[in-house]
Structures are given as structure tokens and as C-alpha cells.
Design an enzyme around this catalytic site. Sequence first.
Site, PDB file in Angstrom:
ATOM      1  N   GLU A  93      41.778  39.410  32.069  1.00 37.07           N
ATOM      2  CA  GLU A  93      41.723  38.408  31.000  1.00 37.07           C
ATOM      3  C   GLU A  93      43.099  37.759  30.901  1.00 37.07           C
ATOM      4  O   GLU A  93      44.066  38.269  31.470  1.00 37.07           O
ATOM      5  CB  GLU A  93      41.346  39.083  29.673  1.00 37.07           C
ATOM      6  N   GLY A 102      46.402  41.628  32.604  1.00 36.90           N
ATOM      7  CA  GLY A 102      46.426  41.552  34.062  1.00 36.90           C
ATOM      8  C   GLY A 102      46.742  42.925  34.615  1.00 36.90           C
ATOM      9  O   GLY A 102      45.855  43.746  34.820  1.00 36.90           O
ATOM     10  N   GLY A 106      38.839  48.904  46.743  1.00 35.22           N
ATOM     11  CA  GLY A 106      39.058  47.459  46.904  1.00 35.22           C
ATOM     12  C   GLY A 106      40.411  47.173  47.539  1.00 35.22           C
ATOM     13  O   GLY A 106      40.553  46.248  48.341  1.00 35.22           O
ATOM     14  N   LEU A 162      57.734  28.804  64.981  1.00 36.42           N
ATOM     15  CA  LEU A 162      57.244  27.457  65.287  1.00 36.42           C
ATOM     16  C   LEU A 162      58.207  26.371  64.800  1.00 36.42           C
ATOM     17  O   LEU A 162      58.010  25.182  65.105  1.00 36.42           O
ATOM     18  CB  LEU A 162      55.854  27.233  64.663  1.00 36.42           C
ATOM     19  N   GLY A 163      59.209  26.769  64.016  1.00 37.90           N
ATOM     20  CA  GLY A 163      60.211  25.809  63.541  1.00 37.90           C
ATOM     21  C   GLY A 163      59.569  24.690  62.738  1.00 37.90           C
ATOM     22  O   GLY A 163      58.668  24.933  61.932  1.00 37.90           O
ATOM     23  N   GLU A 193      44.209  42.543  42.890  1.00 32.10           N
ATOM     24  CA  GLU A 193      43.810  43.956  42.982  1.00 32.10           C
ATOM     25  C   GLU A 193      45.026  44.877  42.772  1.00 32.10           C
ATOM     26  O   GLU A 193      45.124  45.954  43.360  1.00 32.10           O
ATOM     27  CB  GLU A 193      43.024  44.259  44.262  1.00 32.10           C
ATOM     28  N   GLU A 214      54.079  45.874  42.443  1.00 29.54           N
ATOM     29  CA  GLU A 214      54.738  46.738  41.457  1.00 29.54           C
ATOM     30  C   GLU A 214      53.756  47.803  40.962  1.00 29.54           C
ATOM     31  O   GLU A 214      54.118  48.973  40.797  1.00 29.54           O
ATOM     32  CB  GLU A 214      55.263  45.879  40.285  1.00 29.54           C
TER      33      GLU A 214
HETATM   34  N1  CAA Z   1      40.305  56.774  39.550  1.00 28.38           N
HETATM   35  C1  CAA Z   1      39.601  57.200  38.494  1.00 28.38           C
HETATM   36  N2  CAA Z   1      40.125  57.236  37.233  1.00 28.38           N
HETATM   37  C2  CAA Z   1      41.402  56.819  37.073  1.00 28.38           C
HETATM   38  C3  CAA Z   1      42.173  56.368  38.161  1.00 28.38           C
HETATM   39  C4  CAA Z   1      41.589  56.351  39.443  1.00 28.38           C
HETATM   40  N3  CAA Z   1      42.269  55.927  40.512  1.00 28.38           N
HETATM   41  N4  CAA Z   1      43.387  56.007  37.697  1.00 28.38           N
HETATM   42  C5  CAA Z   1      43.382  56.241  36.374  1.00 28.38           C
HETATM   43  N5  CAA Z   1      42.161  56.718  36.012  1.00 28.38           N
HETATM   44  C6  CAA Z   1      41.746  57.143  34.668  1.00 28.38           C
HETATM   45  C7  CAA Z   1      42.727  58.145  34.087  1.00 28.38           C
HETATM   46  O1  CAA Z   1      42.411  59.451  34.464  1.00 28.38           O
HETATM   47  C8  CAA Z   1      42.535  57.933  32.607  1.00 28.38           C
HETATM   48  O2  CAA Z   1      41.341  58.560  32.198  1.00 28.38           O
HETATM   49  P1  CAA Z   1      41.232  59.345  30.790  1.00 28.38           P
HETATM   50  O3  CAA Z   1      41.525  58.304  29.747  1.00 28.38           O
HETATM   51  O4  CAA Z   1      39.845  59.837  30.773  1.00 28.38           O
HETATM   52  O5  CAA Z   1      42.304  60.391  30.838  1.00 28.38           O
HETATM   53  C9  CAA Z   1      42.285  56.417  32.493  1.00 28.38           C
HETATM   54  O6  CAA Z   1      41.796  56.002  33.785  1.00 28.38           O
HETATM   55  C10 CAA Z   1      43.514  55.649  32.122  1.00 28.38           C
HETATM   56  O7  CAA Z   1      44.466  55.876  33.153  1.00 28.38           O
HETATM   57  P2  CAA Z   1      45.998  55.533  33.000  1.00 28.38           P
HETATM   58  O8  CAA Z   1      46.564  56.254  31.815  1.00 28.38           O
HETATM   59  O9  CAA Z   1      46.626  55.774  34.317  1.00 28.38           O
HETATM   60  O10 CAA Z   1      45.957  53.976  32.657  1.00 28.38           O
HETATM   61  P3  CAA Z   1      47.100  52.929  32.479  1.00 28.38           P
HETATM   62  O11 CAA Z   1      46.781  52.086  31.303  1.00 28.38           O
HETATM   63  O12 CAA Z   1      48.447  53.583  32.563  1.00 28.38           O
HETATM   64  O13 CAA Z   1      46.895  51.923  33.739  1.00 28.38           O
HETATM   65  C11 CAA Z   1      47.238  51.101  35.954  1.00 28.38           C
HETATM   66  C12 CAA Z   1      47.000  52.300  35.043  1.00 28.38           C
HETATM   67  C13 CAA Z   1      47.357  51.726  37.331  1.00 28.38           C
HETATM   68  C14 CAA Z   1      48.505  50.337  35.615  1.00 28.38           C
HETATM   69  C15 CAA Z   1      46.009  50.147  35.881  1.00 28.38           C
HETATM   70  O14 CAA Z   1      45.962  49.455  34.654  1.00 28.38           O
HETATM   71  C16 CAA Z   1      45.973  49.164  37.027  1.00 28.38           C
HETATM   72  O15 CAA Z   1      45.539  49.492  38.110  1.00 28.38           O
HETATM   73  N6  CAA Z   1      46.390  47.891  36.779  1.00 28.38           N
HETATM   74  C17 CAA Z   1      46.233  46.835  37.742  1.00 28.38           C
HETATM   75  C18 CAA Z   1      44.967  46.096  37.474  1.00 28.38           C
HETATM   76  C19 CAA Z   1      44.408  45.466  38.699  1.00 28.38           C
HETATM   77  O16 CAA Z   1      44.545  45.960  39.813  1.00 28.38           O
HETATM   78  N7  CAA Z   1      43.702  44.361  38.503  1.00 28.38           N
HETATM   79  C20 CAA Z   1      43.037  43.731  39.583  1.00 28.38           C
HETATM   80  C21 CAA Z   1      42.056  42.739  39.064  1.00 28.38           C
HETATM   81  S1  CAA Z   1      40.645  42.568  40.092  1.00 28.38           S
HETATM   82  C22 CAA Z   1      41.074  41.524  41.326  1.00 28.38           C
HETATM   83  O17 CAA Z   1      42.201  41.187  41.547  1.00 28.38           O
HETATM   84  C23 CAA Z   1      39.921  41.116  42.185  1.00 28.38           C
HETATM   85  C24 CAA Z   1      40.147  39.896  43.001  1.00 28.38           C
HETATM   86  O18 CAA Z   1      39.919  38.808  42.587  1.00 28.38           O
HETATM   87  C25 CAA Z   1      40.597  40.062  44.388  1.00 28.38           C
END
Ligand code: CAA
Length: 389
Positions: free
Chosen positions: A127, A131, A241, A337-338, A362, A366
Site C-alpha cells: 500500500e 512497502g 517469489g 558497447l560505449g 519482492e 536492504e
Molecule cells: N515464513 C513464514 N512466516 C514468517 C516468515 C517466513 N519467511 N517471516 C516471518 N514470518 C512470521 C513470523 O514468524 C511472525 O509470526 P508470529 O506473529 O506468528 O510470531 C510474523 O510473520 C511477523 O514476522 P516479523 O516479526 O519478522 O515481521 P516484521 O514486521 O519484522 O517484517 C519483514 C519482516 C521481513 C521486514 C517483512 O515485512 C518483509 O518481508 N518486508 C518486505 C515486503 C516485501 O517483500 N514486499 C514485496 C511486495 S510484493 C511484490 O513486490 C510483487 C511484485 O510486484 C513483483
Amino acid sequence: MDFELTADQRGIQGLTRELAEAEIVPNATSWDRSHRFPDELYPKLAELGLMGACIPEEYGGAGADFLSYILVLEELSRADAGVGVTVAVHTSATTLPILTFGTDEQKSRFVPPLARGEQLGAFALTESGSGSDAGSLRTVAEQEGEEWVITGSKQWITNGSRAGTFVLFARTDPATAGARGISCFVLSAEHVRVTREEEKLGLNSSTTSDLAIEGARAGRDRLLHEEGRGFRIAMATLDGGRIGIAAQALGIAQAAYDVARRYAHEREQFGRRIGDFQAIQWKLADMATEIDAARLLTYRAAWLKQEGRPHTAEGAKAKLYASEMARRQTAEAIQILGGYGYTKEFPVERFYRDAKITEIYEGTSEIQRLVIARSILGRQAREEPVVQT
Ligand code: CAA
């Protein structure tokens, strides 16, 4: 260890390459310049089973393994990365989570039209305000009797304007902030309204849309998995993904390398082919080495996933390395290719523009580093450092 692809994997790789060379490569430049989504292409991919390569045959797919699907993405992206992302989001971000988390009824209802390519899929998580911090999303789903009423908006949704099926995340428990109050729904095109088409730096043959969800009504049969478990679905989906995006980056880098190597053989300066100069030889050597490294990381992550083994960190490493490598090496291809590389006469400037996004969507580089760090340090890496005053 066995570094050989199986006969089936080589078969689907060759099939995709043939199709890409016949149907995509000759058109990719014009789709890029006219920002055209090639609607006519996807039925052709579907005919070959490539819209559901790794989906079991009983659900309308080709029944190949996950690594085969990764090879498909690599080959498509080598021809046109916009086509690559369309198929990637359709398959690993939409069809696979329904197959993995759906009930039997949901799987037989929603998966076959996607796997047969009769519909495209989209993954609606991001949203405007959420992000990287995906858990802070604000779209809400309120229960009214047996239905959910979903209201909110989504941004940068790949396939948003073409999809028939959406895997969409909404907050079902407004009292719980963060990841725990989120659920996942399978919606259809009539539940969403496209409000804007994004203009992008690259990937011009793919669509990226903003969506409004305006009181969309969804029955309980559209809730995927359990209420409040949606964030885990999102994370598990992105684990797979990200391997697809690594393959996309790999395909783009391979395409840039192919052009640069050919050019080094042909272009003459100072009375010699530029490939005779060590400056160019070393660039090509670095490109070939880094592409190989990215390929090994990507195929290993895909293999772990298809073996049902943990692949969160390995997928993140593959995406991190392959995407940064693609950005670096597409720039080097332009350098080889310059002046010609900077023009539209050659496709390397398109590869450079297309490569950049693989470091962002995805999960940014960072976020990949954060995921990898958590796999090394566990909980410690999750906490913000305490600042002593
Ligand atoms: N598998 C399963 N569960 C998972 C997991 C995983 N890999 N990683 C975390 N979880 C679970 C945790 O166990 C936790 O569960 P409980 O609440 O039950 O304990 C819950 O998810 C929350 O986990 P975190 O505390 O780790 O969450 P966070 O808020 O710290 O966020 C983050 C973690 C890695 C930063 C995550 O927010 C993230 O991946 N952000 C990036 C978002 C992203 O990739 N967006 C892509 C958009 S889609 C796209 O781009 C498609 C396109 O068009 C190509």
C-alpha cells in the site's frame, strides 16, 4: 552433488527458449518503447503449459518441479523481463499460495483457471504507506454476518489491470497492530477497481496498477487459511517469489552478457577487435563469473524449495546477489558497447533499466540483508538497538 539439469528440466528450458526467441525477442524493443502489455503472448505460453509450469497436472498445470519453473522465468526474462515478472507474480505469488494454503474446494475452484492461463493472477500486499514494513498495511476486512467487507487501497500491483484472481491482504483485527491482525483473501476482478497505471523506468511490457477495494464483499470461502495468519502466507509466498526474482535478474544479466560478448568479437578500434584488449576481456570474465555465481545461488534455493526444505535465507541470498549483480553487469554491458550502449540501437539500455527493479520489489536489497541477518543472529537482529542517552 549433481550440477546437471534433468532431461525434463532441459526440455522445458529449451521449449521456453524457442518460444522466447520466436515470439518475444523480435518484439521486446517495440513493447518497451510503446509500453505495451502483450496480451496476445500469454495464450501462447499457456498452450505450452508455461502459465502453470510448477503446478500439478491435476490442477491444470504442467506438473514440472520448481527448478523447471525457475528455468522458465530465467529464459523469459532473458528475452523480456516484463514478461518474466508477469509470469512470476502470476505463478509464485498468486497460484502457489492458493495451492499451498487453500482448502480442497479453494484449490479446485481457483487454481485451474490460473494454471491453464485462462486468467492472470496478482498479489496485492503493498500500500502507499506500507512497502518494506508490509505488516503495517491498512486495508480492512470487517465481518458482517457470513461475509467480509473489504475496504482500502493497494499500490504497485503487478498484473493489477489484467488479473482475474487476486491474493489480497487485509487487516481483520484492527485492535492488533502489525503482522498478527492480517488475513489473506482470494478475490476476483469484480472486487477491485483499477485507479491508476504506473509509469516506470523499465519493465514497460508489464502492468503495475493502483487498486481501490470499495466495500468488496467476500464470503468465508474466500478467506485463505486461518484468520489472522495472512502475514505468514505473505512471507512464505515471498520466500519462494524471491527465487523467481533472482531468476529474472539472472536472465536479464545473461541477455546483457550475450550482447556484450558478441559486440566484443565484432567491434574494432585501434585496428583490433575490442575483445583483444585486456580491459574488455576482464569485464567479460567478471560478468561470466558473477552470472555463474548468481545462477548457482538461484538454482540451489530453487532446489531447496522443491525438496520442501527451509529456503528463506537462501532465497534472500539468491535475490540479493543476483539483483545487485544484474544492475552492476548490465551497466558494464553498456560500458563495453560505449556510446552505442547508451542508445536505443542496442537493447542493453533496456536491460539496465529493467535490472534496477529486481533490487527493489519482492523486498529491497536492504530487506534481503535483514532477512539474512536474522537467519544468522536470530531474534537479536530483529530488535532495534537501544540508544543510551
Ligand atoms: N515464513 C513464514 N512466516 C514468517 C516468515 C517466513 N519467511 N517471516 C516471518 N514470518 C512470521 C513470523 O514468524 C511472525 O509470526 P508470529 O506473529 O506468528 O510470531 C510474523 O510473520 C511477523 O514476522 P516479523 O516479526 O519478522 O515481521 P516484521 O514486521 O519484522 O517484517 C519483514 C519482516 C521481513 C521486514 C517483512 O515485512 C518483509 O518481508 N518486508 C518486505 C515486503 C516485501 O517483500 N514486499 C514485496 C511486495 S510484493 C511484490 O513486490 C510483487 C511484485 O510486484 C513483483
